[in-house]
Design an enzyme around this catalytic site. Sequence first.
Site, PDB file in Angstrom:
ATOM      1  N   LEU A  25      -4.600  80.931  94.507  1.00  0.00           N
ATOM      2  CA  LEU A  25      -5.824  81.590  95.061  1.00  0.00           C
ATOM      3  C   LEU A  25      -6.781  80.179  95.207  1.00  0.00           C
ATOM      4  O   LEU A  25      -6.753  79.414  94.380  1.00  0.00           O
ATOM      5  CB  LEU A  25      -6.587  82.394  94.000  1.00  0.00           C
ATOM      6  CG  LEU A  25      -5.860  83.645  93.807  1.00  0.00           C
ATOM      7  CD1 LEU A  25      -6.367  84.376  92.517  1.00  0.00           C
ATOM      8  CD2 LEU A  25      -6.021  84.592  95.043  1.00  0.00           C
ATOM      9  N   ASP A  67      -0.156  81.908  91.031  1.00  0.00           N
ATOM     10  CA  ASP A  67      -1.008  81.214  90.175  1.00  0.00           C
ATOM     11  C   ASP A  67      -0.475  81.484  88.452  1.00  0.00           C
ATOM     12  O   ASP A  67      -1.247  80.753  87.560  1.00  0.00           O
ATOM     13  CB  ASP A  67      -2.451  81.917  89.980  1.00  0.00           C
ATOM     14  CG  ASP A  67      -3.050  81.452  91.255  1.00  0.00           C
ATOM     15  OD1 ASP A  67      -3.384  80.402  91.611  1.00  0.00           O
ATOM     16  OD2 ASP A  67      -3.322  82.456  92.341  1.00  0.00           O
ATOM     17  N   ARG A 137     -14.825  86.481  87.150  1.00  0.00           N
ATOM     18  CA  ARG A 137     -13.394  86.641  86.730  1.00  0.00           C
ATOM     19  C   ARG A 137     -13.561  87.490  85.118  1.00  0.00           C
ATOM     20  O   ARG A 137     -12.689  88.280  84.724  1.00  0.00           O
ATOM     21  CB  ARG A 137     -12.557  85.606  86.345  1.00  0.00           C
ATOM     22  CG  ARG A 137     -12.125  84.933  87.751  1.00  0.00           C
ATOM     23  CD  ARG A 137     -11.128  85.619  88.466  1.00  0.00           C
ATOM     24  NE  ARG A 137     -10.659  84.889  89.780  1.00  0.00           N
ATOM     25  CZ  ARG A 137      -9.895  83.851  89.730  1.00  0.00           C
ATOM     26  NH1 ARG A 137      -8.950  83.937  88.841  1.00  0.00           N
ATOM     27  NH2 ARG A 137      -9.620  83.383  90.941  1.00  0.00           N
ATOM     28  N   HIS A 168     -14.524  79.204  86.621  1.00  0.00           N
ATOM     29  CA  HIS A 168     -14.528  79.675  85.292  1.00  0.00           C
ATOM     30  C   HIS A 168     -15.660  78.930  84.520  1.00  0.00           C
ATOM     31  O   HIS A 168     -16.011  77.747  84.947  1.00  0.00           O
ATOM     32  CB  HIS A 168     -13.340  79.159  84.679  1.00  0.00           C
ATOM     33  CG  HIS A 168     -12.074  80.134  85.150  1.00  0.00           C
ATOM     34  ND1 HIS A 168     -10.960  79.865  85.763  1.00  0.00           N
ATOM     35  CD2 HIS A 168     -11.954  81.550  85.011  1.00  0.00           C
ATOM     36  CE1 HIS A 168     -10.163  80.808  85.783  1.00  0.00           C
ATOM     37  NE2 HIS A 168     -10.738  81.911  85.336  1.00  0.00           N
ATOM     38  N   ILE A 249      -6.013  74.105  94.368  1.00  0.00           N
ATOM     39  CA  ILE A 249      -6.279  75.557  94.169  1.00  0.00           C
ATOM     40  C   ILE A 249      -7.146  75.994  92.850  1.00  0.00           C
ATOM     41  O   ILE A 249      -6.867  76.801  92.163  1.00  0.00           O
ATOM     42  CB  ILE A 249      -4.898  76.411  93.878  1.00  0.00           C
ATOM     43  CG1 ILE A 249      -3.772  75.238  93.152  1.00  0.00           C
ATOM     44  CG2 ILE A 249      -4.099  76.585  95.474  1.00  0.00           C
ATOM     45  CD1 ILE A 249      -2.486  75.997  92.917  1.00  0.00           C
ATOM     46  N   CYS A 255      -6.002  74.414  82.392  1.00  0.00           N
ATOM     47  CA  CYS A 255      -5.617  75.820  82.910  1.00  0.00           C
ATOM     48  C   CYS A 255      -3.712  75.956  82.691  1.00  0.00           C
ATOM     49  O   CYS A 255      -3.246  76.796  82.495  1.00  0.00           O
ATOM     50  CB  CYS A 255      -5.681  75.740  84.463  1.00  0.00           C
ATOM     51  SG  CYS A 255      -7.356  75.177  84.907  1.00  0.00           S
TER      52      CYS A 255
END
Length: 267
Positions: A25, A67, A137, A168, A249, A255
């Site tokens: 994404l 992802d 999110r 985020h 991405i 992450c």
Amino acid sequence: MTSRPVYHFNSIIARTPSRSVVDGLRAEDRGSPTYEGVKAEHDAYLEAMRQAGVKTTVLPPLEAFPDSIFVEDPALVFTEGAIVLRPGAATRIKETEEIAPTLREMFDTVLDLPVGYADGGDVLTTGESVMIGLSARTDRAGAEALRTCLDRLGRKSEVVATPDGVLHFKTDCSLLDDETILSTSRLARAGVFRKFRQMIIPEGEEPAANALRVNDVVMVGADFPRTIEMLDKAGYKAVPLKTTEIGKIDAGLSCMSLRWFSSGKGE
Ligand code: CIR
């Protein structure tokens, strides 16, 4: 304040990228990453973790989930236990079913977020509290349910806002030590870090804000020389790591792992 700094880790979970990672994404298409490029960045990240003194558990790739290399989003982990979250992107929600069995093997206590949506990328753990950023999110219901789970693990928490258009909360900030946050100026302006000393990312290097303090080092994107220099000058041991491909991405260094200090299951 806990006695052990919250950036003291001895364990991580990561996941090898799948070939489908090229379809990950992204908010804005700046070209797809290459699989080989992502794999090389991931390999270097795991090596840096080992150098930092961390035991790595690396899960197999999941082709059905482009992802899924970003294991930070479907769960949260602490010494006291783990929480299986509910990621806010439709293509990611079932990543939880893939990671939950590993968490149940490795933690005595595993809680499940019952309602709403919350991504781990929206959660910043500091010595003071666990900050939960509302975003596209993470919604209010998810954030409140997460607070209840954190309460059960004995963790204080607070709900804050993520600036509009930022994926985020941690896209724009990271913890450098017990007193210091690295933040973009747009997030710092929101005033959520008043209790901390703030180091502001030089203009034009905003993606560098997703750095990662692990034990004695601060992992930081290698494409951001002014941020690296700023950290070096402030006395941090910066470890530059390439994030060019995962950056396409919308990802950064936090992450790619779930991090915690394990005192050993059952102890
Ligand atoms: C996504 O949009 O979900 C991924 N392409 C990037 C996730 C980055 N995760 C994170 O910041 N914790």
